[in-house]
Write an enzyme that holds these catalytic residues in place. Sequence first.
Site, PDB file in Angstrom:
ATOM      1  CE1 TYR A  42      -2.912  -3.145   0.309  1.00  0.00           C
ATOM      2  CE2 TYR A  42      -3.313  -2.574   2.540  1.00  0.00           C
ATOM      3  CZ  TYR A  42      -3.524  -3.144   1.663  1.00  0.00           C
ATOM      4  OH  TYR A  42      -4.305  -4.408   1.679  1.00  0.00           O
ATOM      5  CG  HIS A 102      -1.303  -8.880   0.097  1.00  0.00           C
ATOM      6  ND1 HIS A 102      -0.760  -7.417   0.146  1.00  0.00           N
ATOM      7  CD2 HIS A 102      -2.506  -8.717   0.089  1.00  0.00           C
ATOM      8  CE1 HIS A 102      -1.920  -6.510  -0.147  1.00  0.00           C
ATOM      9  NE2 HIS A 102      -2.710  -7.233  -0.036  1.00  0.00           N
ATOM     10  CB  SER A 105     -13.635  -5.208  -0.197  1.00  0.00           C
ATOM     11  OG  SER A 105     -12.537  -4.611  -0.758  1.00  0.00           O
ATOM     12  N   GLY A 144     -17.990  -3.701  -0.233  1.00  0.00           N
ATOM     13  CA  GLY A 144     -18.204  -3.813  -1.675  1.00  0.00           C
ATOM     14  C   GLY A 144     -17.409  -2.315  -2.026  1.00  0.00           C
ATOM     15  N   GLY A 191     -17.376   0.297  -1.098  1.00  0.00           N
ATOM     16  CA  GLY A 191     -18.133   1.634  -0.957  1.00  0.00           C
ATOM     17  C   GLY A 191     -19.396   1.406  -1.730  1.00  0.00           C
ATOM     18  CG  PHE A 192     -21.372  -0.571  -5.780  1.00  0.00           C
ATOM     19  CD1 PHE A 192     -21.272   0.543  -6.811  1.00  0.00           C
ATOM     20  CD2 PHE A 192     -22.372  -1.509  -5.961  1.00  0.00           C
ATOM     21  CE1 PHE A 192     -22.137   0.370  -7.849  1.00  0.00           C
ATOM     22  CE2 PHE A 192     -23.260  -1.332  -6.875  1.00  0.00           C
ATOM     23  CZ  PHE A 192     -23.345  -0.341  -7.871  1.00  0.00           C
ATOM     24  CB  ALA A 209     -20.527   6.212  -1.296  1.00  0.00           C
TER      25      ALA A 209
END
Length: 340
Positions: A64, A132, A211, A214, A216-217, A221
């Site tokens: 990240y 990861h 997630s 999703g 933010g879906f 938003a």
Amino acid sequence: MNTPSTEKITAVTLGAAGPTVGVQGFGAMGISEFYGDTDDTASRDTLEATVETGVTLIDTADAYGRGANETFLAPFVAAHRDEITLATKFGIERSDDPAYRGIRNDPAYIRQAVEGSLRRLGVDVIDLYYMHRYNPAVPFAESVGAMAELVAEGKVKYLGLSEVTGAELREAHSVHPITALQSEWSLFSRDVETSAVAVAAELGVALVPYSPLGRGFLTGAFTRADKELKGADIRATQPRFTGDNAGRNAALLEPVRTIAAAHDATPGQIALAWVQRRAQEHGLTVVPIPGTRKRSRLLENAAATRITLTPEELALLEPIAGQVAGDRYPDMSATSAARE
């Protein structure tokens, strides 16, 4: 709305014999990149809100921001070292080419990666260290064996994997106990249920869904990422959130909104409550790690742990995943779904 509270969220044991953490964690990825413009001041305030609310599992990775995320977290970690469980990851190799993503699990790379993470985070030991992504070219005996050596040396306390199948989890666990499996799990993404959930429950491995909103879906938003989101936002390239798929998937949220209204909650809170309830059905410990740069959203997410969905509400939500249009990523080859 199911409003924030001064009461801390409940705590659970991560897996059969892992650390005690809040029943909801925090994903720090978006602090550094991937989801549009960043705001360091807001992110620092949000981090402080984690410990205030009992959100103690803090999740990052060396990938990240190409290490910048770990560096950013270091002052917060130093100030709250005894209050948090620190998780980071190795395995996604990046370069000066922003589009490049390599997957490395070889022991030499693991050694190099852990030393870099320890240095950037400013700690002597990492509480939970994840692979990861899995590269099948490297046997688990080698990669998990190298991770186990880090435990023996006191550089790592617990081991985790991300995006592996049930068979892969079982094989890795036979080399060294795995405390947590981090995979995408939400109303829209249920690949992990194909095999990994059952094996995790059998072995006493906790699920750490990333997630869970999703990206933010599920909060409503945005409706179409390629038209509505600004800045360098990876969601504008993801099949589920763009083009005709986005419109079809947005229509699937109607029962989420209906149930949210019945609980005086937000759609995002219902999505988080679903993950908790779904895990209970499988006999799993689950600690979702929603991410945000806003204190208000963190408090909203934490409040979702007080919501209990009824069997009737779960039945309304059950068909959603099967109707979702588009893959999770443009390239699914590095996910567990590609190897099931």
